[in-house]
Write a protein that holds these residues in place. Structure first.
Motif, short mmCIF file in Angstrom:
data_model
loop_
_atom_site.label_atom_id
_atom_site.label_comp_id
_atom_site.label_asym_id
_atom_site.label_seq_id
_atom_site.Cartn_x
_atom_site.Cartn_y
_atom_site.Cartn_z
N UNK A 36 0.86 -1.18 0.00
CA UNK A 36 0.00 0.00 0.00
C UNK A 36 0.91 1.24 0.00
N UNK A 37 0.55 2.31 -0.72
CA UNK A 37 1.45 3.46 -0.80
C UNK A 37 1.64 4.20 0.53
N UNK A 38 0.70 4.10 1.42
CA UNK A 38 0.82 4.75 2.72
C UNK A 38 0.47 3.73 3.79
N UNK A 39 0.80 4.05 5.05
CA UNK A 39 0.43 3.15 6.14
C UNK A 39 -1.08 3.00 6.15
N UNK A 40 -1.50 1.75 6.30
CA UNK A 40 -2.94 1.51 6.31
C UNK A 40 -3.24 0.13 6.82
N UNK A 41 -4.48 -0.24 6.72
CA UNK A 41 -4.93 -1.54 7.19
C UNK A 41 -5.44 -2.35 6.00
N UNK A 43 -7.79 -5.34 4.36
CA UNK A 43 -9.08 -5.96 4.61
C UNK A 43 -9.39 -6.96 3.51
N UNK A 44 -10.03 -8.07 3.92
CA UNK A 44 -10.63 -9.01 2.99
C UNK A 44 -12.13 -8.86 3.20
N UNK A 45 -12.75 -8.12 2.30
CA UNK A 45 -14.15 -7.69 2.44
C UNK A 45 -14.24 -6.85 3.71
N UNK A 46 -14.85 -7.33 4.77
CA UNK A 46 -14.96 -6.54 6.01
C UNK A 46 -14.06 -7.07 7.12
N UNK A 68 -6.99 0.35 3.29
CA UNK A 68 -7.54 1.64 3.70
C UNK A 68 -6.43 2.40 4.43
N UNK A 69 -6.06 3.54 3.86
CA UNK A 69 -4.97 4.32 4.44
C UNK A 69 -5.47 5.18 5.59
N UNK A 73 -8.17 6.99 2.17
CA UNK A 73 -8.18 6.55 0.76
C UNK A 73 -8.21 5.02 0.70
N UNK A 74 -8.95 4.48 -0.28
CA UNK A 74 -9.10 3.04 -0.43
C UNK A 74 -8.38 2.58 -1.69
N UNK A 75 -7.51 1.59 -1.54
CA UNK A 75 -6.83 0.95 -2.67
C UNK A 75 -7.31 -0.48 -2.74
#
Length: 168
Positions: A36-41, A43-46, A68-69, A73-75
């Protein structure tokens, strides 16, 4: 068939997939690493999978993961392909370098072989060798009473017109 399948897998994963910034997916054997381009979490669906900027998993079936950063933002990463434990990623520059090196080495070898096997003498006509003296031949065969002798005036002088009689 196995070589063709392995080559197809190598070509499929030859380039790294790039999204915005540094978002990417890389393959190593059957292991896939999503970045991911930024720190984030992740997820596999929810279901929350990880809190890191990179998520690594063993590829088995096509999957979709979300990153999700912290900025909201969502990737989305959809991973689909063929992977195996014995596969490796083919670098395009390495492949082009190997082909170029092979052509150069082959050319150098051909030049060396050509120079080593080149004629050292001129192309002048060779000196005629003395022909060995012919041993005296046998006496002419006695004509058979059933055959008429050939007439030299009507006989053809073609390649296969001579008659060879071997005695003894």
């Amino acid at each position: 068939m196995d070589v063709q399948a392995a080559f197809a897998v190598l070509l499929m994963f030859a380039a790294t997939v790039n999204a915005d910034g540094e978002a990417s997916a890389s393959f190593r054997g059957s292991e896939v690493t999503l970045t991911c381009p930024f720190d984030g979490a992740w997820y596999d669906k929810d279901t929350k999978l990880s809190e890191t900027d990179a998520y690594t998993f063993q590829y088995e079936v096509p999957v979709q993961y979300d990153c999700k950063t912290s900025t909201g933002r969502l990737y989305q990463f959809y991973v689909r392909g063929l992977a195996c434990d014995n596969c490796f990623e083919l670098d395009a520059f390495l492949f082009i370098g190997m082909v170029t090196a092979d052509v150069i080495v082959s050319t150098v070898l051909m030049i060396i072989i050509y120079r080593c096997n080149r004629k050292t003498s001129s192309d002048a006509a060779p000196h005629p060798a003395k022909s060995p003296a012919k041993a005296p031949g046998r006496a002419p065969p006695i004509p058979h009473p059933d055959y008429a002798p050939l007439n030299p005036n009507t006989r053809s002088m073609g390649t296969y017109s001579t008659v060879v009689t071997k005695m003894g």
